[in-house]
Design an enzyme around this catalytic site. Structure first.
Site, PDB file in Angstrom:
ATOM      1  N   LYS A 172     -78.105  21.531  -5.691  1.00  0.00           N
ATOM      2  CA  LYS A 172     -78.815  22.715  -6.195  1.00  0.00           C
ATOM      3  C   LYS A 172     -78.285  23.159  -7.555  1.00  0.00           C
ATOM      4  O   LYS A 172     -79.021  23.770  -8.331  1.00  0.00           O
ATOM      5  CB  LYS A 172     -78.735  23.837  -5.164  1.00  0.00           C
ATOM      6  CG  LYS A 172     -79.350  23.473  -3.813  1.00  0.00           C
ATOM      7  CD  LYS A 172     -80.764  22.898  -3.929  1.00  0.00           C
ATOM      8  CE  LYS A 172     -81.192  22.100  -2.697  1.00  0.00           C
ATOM      9  NZ  LYS A 172     -82.477  21.413  -2.868  1.00  0.00           N
ATOM     10  N   GLU A 194     -75.411  33.290  -7.866  1.00  0.00           N
ATOM     11  CA  GLU A 194     -76.594  33.733  -8.613  1.00  0.00           C
ATOM     12  C   GLU A 194     -76.707  35.244  -8.527  1.00  0.00           C
ATOM     13  O   GLU A 194     -76.301  35.845  -7.523  1.00  0.00           O
ATOM     14  CB  GLU A 194     -77.879  33.155  -7.997  1.00  0.00           C
ATOM     15  CG  GLU A 194     -78.187  31.737  -8.382  1.00  0.00           C
ATOM     16  CD  GLU A 194     -79.506  31.240  -7.793  1.00  0.00           C
ATOM     17  OE1 GLU A 194     -79.835  30.089  -8.026  1.00  0.00           O
ATOM     18  OE2 GLU A 194     -80.189  32.020  -7.091  1.00  0.00           O
ATOM     19  N   HIS A 224     -86.053  32.421   6.874  1.00  0.00           N
ATOM     20  CA  HIS A 224     -86.301  31.278   5.992  1.00  0.00           C
ATOM     21  C   HIS A 224     -87.267  30.265   6.578  1.00  0.00           C
ATOM     22  O   HIS A 224     -87.339  29.127   6.147  1.00  0.00           O
ATOM     23  CB  HIS A 224     -84.987  30.622   5.572  1.00  0.00           C
ATOM     24  CG  HIS A 224     -84.082  31.606   4.889  1.00  0.00           C
ATOM     25  ND1 HIS A 224     -84.448  32.248   3.730  1.00  0.00           N
ATOM     26  CD2 HIS A 224     -82.878  32.107   5.231  1.00  0.00           C
ATOM     27  CE1 HIS A 224     -83.493  33.079   3.379  1.00  0.00           C
ATOM     28  NE2 HIS A 224     -82.527  33.027   4.272  1.00  0.00           N
ATOM     29  N   ARG A 283     -90.776  16.252  -1.884  1.00  0.00           N
ATOM     30  CA  ARG A 283     -91.547  15.689  -0.766  1.00  0.00           C
ATOM     31  C   ARG A 283     -92.914  16.360  -0.709  1.00  0.00           C
ATOM     32  O   ARG A 283     -93.157  17.340  -1.415  1.00  0.00           O
ATOM     33  CB  ARG A 283     -90.817  15.987   0.551  1.00  0.00           C
ATOM     34  CG  ARG A 283     -90.670  17.485   0.764  1.00  0.00           C
ATOM     35  CD  ARG A 283     -90.233  17.901   2.145  1.00  0.00           C
ATOM     36  NE  ARG A 283     -90.372  19.323   2.334  1.00  0.00           N
ATOM     37  CZ  ARG A 283     -89.472  20.242   1.987  1.00  0.00           C
ATOM     38  NH1 ARG A 283     -88.336  19.867   1.429  1.00  0.00           N
ATOM     39  NH2 ARG A 283     -89.702  21.522   2.191  1.00  0.00           N
TER      40      ARG A 283
HETATM   41  C1  MV4 Z   1     -82.707  33.959  -3.646  1.00  0.00           C
HETATM   42  C2  MV4 Z   1     -83.326  35.197  -3.364  1.00  0.00           C
HETATM   43  C3  MV4 Z   1     -83.000  36.269  -4.169  1.00  0.00           C
HETATM   44  N1  MV4 Z   1     -82.124  36.128  -5.193  1.00  0.00           N
HETATM   45  N2  MV4 Z   1     -81.857  33.870  -4.671  1.00  0.00           N
HETATM   46  C4  MV4 Z   1     -84.200  31.579   0.204  1.00  0.00           C
HETATM   47  C5  MV4 Z   1     -84.162  30.125   0.518  1.00  0.00           C
HETATM   48  C6  MV4 Z   1     -83.956  29.396  -0.772  1.00  0.00           C
HETATM   49  N3  MV4 Z   1     -85.117  28.612  -1.082  1.00  0.00           N
HETATM   50  C7  MV4 Z   1     -83.708  30.459  -1.794  1.00  0.00           C
HETATM   51  N4  MV4 Z   1     -83.966  31.734  -1.178  1.00  0.00           N
HETATM   52  C8  MV4 Z   1     -83.797  32.897  -1.876  1.00  0.00           C
HETATM   53  N5  MV4 Z   1     -82.954  32.855  -2.933  1.00  0.00           N
HETATM   54  C9  MV4 Z   1     -81.572  34.931  -5.426  1.00  0.00           C
HETATM   55  N6  MV4 Z   1     -80.727  34.808  -6.435  1.00  0.00           N
HETATM   56  C10 MV4 Z   1     -84.227  35.235  -2.296  1.00  0.00           C
HETATM   57  C11 MV4 Z   1     -84.463  34.085  -1.547  1.00  0.00           C
HETATM   58  C12 MV4 Z   1     -85.433  34.155  -0.502  1.00  0.00           C
HETATM   59  C13 MV4 Z   1     -85.272  34.985   0.613  1.00  0.00           C
HETATM   60  C14 MV4 Z   1     -84.150  35.769   0.811  1.00  0.00           C
HETATM   61  C15 MV4 Z   1     -84.023  36.571   1.922  1.00  0.00           C
HETATM   62  C16 MV4 Z   1     -85.034  36.607   2.886  1.00  0.00           C
HETATM   63  C17 MV4 Z   1     -86.145  35.833   2.722  1.00  0.00           C
HETATM   64  C18 MV4 Z   1     -86.283  35.020   1.596  1.00  0.00           C
HETATM   65  C19 MV4 Z   1     -87.430  34.242   1.443  1.00  0.00           C
HETATM   66  C20 MV4 Z   1     -87.573  33.445   0.340  1.00  0.00           C
HETATM   67  C21 MV4 Z   1     -86.567  33.404  -0.640  1.00  0.00           C
END
Ligand code: MV4
Length: 509
Positions: free
Chosen positions: A116, A200, A235, A294
Site C-alpha cells: 500500500k 495517513e 469494511h 482484479r
Molecule cells: C481511510 C479513511 C479515512 N481516512 N483513510 C477503509 C478500507 C480501505 N480501503 C481504506 N479505508 C479507509 N481509509 C483515511 N486516511 C476511511 C476509510 C474507509 C472507512 C473507514 C471507516 C469505516 C468505513 C470505511 C469505509 C470505506 C473507507
C-alpha cells in the site's frame, strides 16, 4: 483467443465467468472442493476438476493443485475471479511460468499495488492526489508518532501489506497513539506476516468512490465512470451504485477522478480491468486510497450503465487484443444499484447463517439481473464467504432504480436460512439514502437511528408464527440457545422458510 479457460473460483463469480465463456464458445473448466461437489458452478461448467478438501488452503488457494488441474484439462488460460488467488503475484507468475495465460495484470503490477505504500508512491508519481501521510512504512512507534504529529491528529494507522481495513486503526489523540500502534502492528503481523505500518491523515465522513478502468497491453487505457460504495458495514460493502449521487452535484468530478485513476494505473504499467479507490468529500476534493488489481464483486453496476461485458474485455485484453473503443466512445446511461445478499441475520448482529436452502423465489423482469450461486436444496457451506447472490437493477434514473430494487426485493424469497434481504428494504426507504447523502459512516449511523429488528408478524399471522415456532424440532432453542449460538431472538426469526419475507412485504405495502 483461448481454446479453454479454467475458472479458479467458486459461487456466483465462477458462474458469471462461465456465462461469458459460453457466449464466446470457449469451453469452461470449473474447480471445486469437497464442500462444493454439488455446487451450481460445477454443474454449469463444461468440465470440472476436483481440487481437494474444503479448507481454501487445500483447494481454492492451492496454486499447485489449480495449475495441475489446468494442465490436466488442457486449459490455456485461468480466470481468477475475485478473492482467493486473484491478487496473488506468485500465482500470476506461476501461471506464466506454466505457459498458461493469467486473465489479469502482470505479476509486477499486482505486487506494486499490493504494497500500500508502494501504491501511494506510484499513484503520486503518476500525478494522482494521495492522502497526506508517509510514503514509506515506518520502522518504529516513535517514527510513526513523529509522522502523525506532522500530519496532525486525527490520523489513520494502516498496514503496508493490508487493504480492505485490516490492521487499520483510527487515532484521535496523541495519548492513544502507542496502544493503537501496537495493536495495529500485531494485527498486521498476524494477518499478513508483515507488521509494518504507515500513517495517513484521517479524512472524516468522506465517500468511498471508486473508478473502473480498463487497460490493454498496448498502452491504451479508459475509465468507465465511478461506483459509489459508501454503504458499508465493517469494511464489507452492502450496496453499490453507479453513478455516484455526488456526481449529480459536482458533474466535473467524474472526469477529474477518471483521469487521476488512469494516471495511477498507467504508472503501474497496468493492463486488465482494475479499480482505483478514492475518498471524496462533498467539496470535490478526493484522494487515492488503493488500487484493486482484479475484477470486483460490484462490477455489474458498471456493466449495466455502460452496456459492456467486463469479463469479455478481460479475456480480449489477456489474449493481446487492443481495446475496441476509446474514452469518447464510452457512454454512461441511467442508474444501477447492487445489493449483496448474504447468509447472515441482520436482526441478530449479522451473525452468519449457513445451511440448507429449502425454498427459493427469484426476482426477474425488465432491468433486473441476479448473479447468484444458489439453488433450492443447496447447502451453503460455512467454509467460505457467505455471499449468496447479488441483485442488480438498472433504470433510467436513480429514483426509478430504487423503486425497481424494492420491487425485485419483494419478489425474492430465500427459505431455510437467514438472509439480509430485509435490511435492504430499510436502507432503500431511508430518506438520507434516497437523498444520496452518503459517507463511509452512513450505514452505522442509519442502524443507530433505526435499530434493525426482524419485523413482527402481522396480527392475523401471529398464531401461525407461534405454531411454527413450537413445532420446530428444537423449539426450545428459540428461548434457551446453547452457549455456541447467538443470543435469543424474537420467535418470528425462526420463520426461516420464506414466510418472513412474505410478512415483510405485507407490512410494507
Ligand atoms: C481511510 C479513511 C479515512 N481516512 N483513510 C477503509 C478500507 C480501505 N480501503 C481504506 N479505508 C479507509 N481509509 C483515511 N486516511 C476511511 C476509510 C474507509 C472507512 C473507514 C471507516 C469505516 C468505513 C470505511 C469505509 C470505506 C473507507
Amino acid at each position: 483467443m483461448f481454446s479453454k479457460v479454467l475458472i479458479a473460483n467458486r459461487g456466483e463469480i465462477a458462474l458469471r465467468v462461465i456465462r461469458t465463456l459460453r457466449e464466446m464458445s470457449i469451453p469452461s473448466v470449473a474447480v471445486y472442493s469437497d464442500a462444493d461437489r454439488a455446487a451450481l458452478h460445477v454443474r454449469r461448467a463444461d468440465e470440472a476438476a476436483h481440487l481437494g478438501p474444503a479448507p481454501s488452503s487445500e483447494s481454492y488457494l492451492n496454486i499447485d493443485r489449480i495449475l495441475d488441474a489446468a494442465l490436466r484439462h488442457r486449459a490455456t488460460a485461468i480466470h481468477p475471479g475475485y478473492g482467493f488467488l486473484s491478487e496473488n503475484a506468485r500465482f500470476a507468475q506461476a501461471c506464466a511460468d506454466a505457459g498458461i495465460a493469467f486473465i489479469g495484470p502482470s505479476a509486477k503490477s499486482i505486487s506494486m499495488m499490493g504494497s500500500k505504500t508502494e501504491a501511494r508512491r506510484v499513484a503520486s508519481a503518476g500525478g494522482a492526489p494521495i492522502v497526506p501521510g508517509t510514503l514509506d512504512g515506518v520502522t518504529s512507534a516513535s517514527e510513526a508518532l513523529a509522522a502523525a504529529r506532522h500530519a496532525g491528529f486525527p490520523v489513520m494507522l494502516k498496514a503496508v501489506a493490508g487493504g480492505g481495513g485490516k490492521g487499520m486503526r483510527r487515532v484521535d489523540r496523541e495519548p492513544d497513539f502507542l496502544a493503537a500502534f501496537d495493536s495495529a502492528s500485531s494485527e498486521a503481523l498476524r494477518s499478513f506476516a508483515d507488521g509494518r505500518l504507515y500513517v495517513e491523515k484521517l479524512i472524516e465522513n468522506a465517500r468511498h468512490i471508486e473508478i473502473q478502468i480498463l487497460g490493454d497491453r498496448h498502452g491504451n487505457m479508459v475509465h468507465l465512470g465511478e461506483r459509489e460504495c459508501s454503504v458499508q458495514r465493517r469494511h464489507q460493502k452492502v450496496i453499490e451504485e453507479s453513478p455516484s449521487p455526488l456526481i449529480a452535484r459536482l458533474p466535473e468530478l467524474r472526469a477529474r477522478m477518471g483521469e487521476a485513476a488512469i494516471r495511477a494505473a498507467r504508472a503501474a504499467g497496468y493492463y486488465n480491468a482494475g479499480t482505483v479507490e478514492f475518498l471524496a468529500d462533498n467539496s470535490g476534493n478526493f484522494y487515492f486510497l488503493e488500487m484493486n488489481t482484479r475484477l470486483q464483486v460490484e462490477h455489474p453496476v458498471t456493466e449495466l450503465v455502460t452496456g459492456l461485458d467486463l469479463v469479455r474485455l478481460q479475456l480480449s485484453i489477456a489474449a493481446g487484443h487492443p481495446l475496441p473503443f476509446t474514452q469518447s466512445d464510452i457512454v454512461l446511461r441511467g442508474a444501477a444499484l447492487e445489493c449483496r445478499i448474504y447468509a447472515e441475520d441482520p436482526a441478530n448482529n449479522f451473525f452468519p447463517s449457513p445451511g440448507r436452502i429449502t425454498q427459493l423465489a427469484e426476482p426477474s423482469g425488465p432491468g433486473v439481473r441476479l448473479d447468484s450461486g444458489i439453488y433450492p436444496g443447496w447447502t451453503v457451506p460455512l467454509d467460505y464467504d457467505p455471499m449468496l447472490a447479488k441483485l442488480i437493477v438498472w433504470n433510467d434514473t436513480r429514483e426509478h432504480a430504487i423503486e425497481r430494487m424494492l420491487r425485485a426485493l419483494g419478489e425474492y424469497q430465500i427459505g431455510g436460512i437467514q438472509s439480509n434481504l430485509a435490511l435492504f428494504d430499510a436502507i432503500l426507504r431511508d430518506p438520507a439514502f434516497r437523498a444520496g447523502n452518503l459517507h463511509t459512516g452512513y450505514l452505522d449511523a442509519m442502524l443507530q437511528r433505526t435499530p434493525f429488528t426482524a419485523p413482527p408478524p402481522p396480527a392475523e399471522l401471529a398464531p401461525l408464527a407461534a405454531l411454527v415456532a413450537s413445532r420446530l424440532p428444537n423449539s426450545s432453542a428459540a428461548t434457551t440457545p446453547p452457549a455456541t449460538t447467538p443470543p435469543a431472538a424474537p420467535a418470528s426469526r425462526w420463520l426461516a422458510d420464506g414466510r418472513q419475507n412474505l410478512m415483510r412485504k405485507e407490512r410494507t405495502r
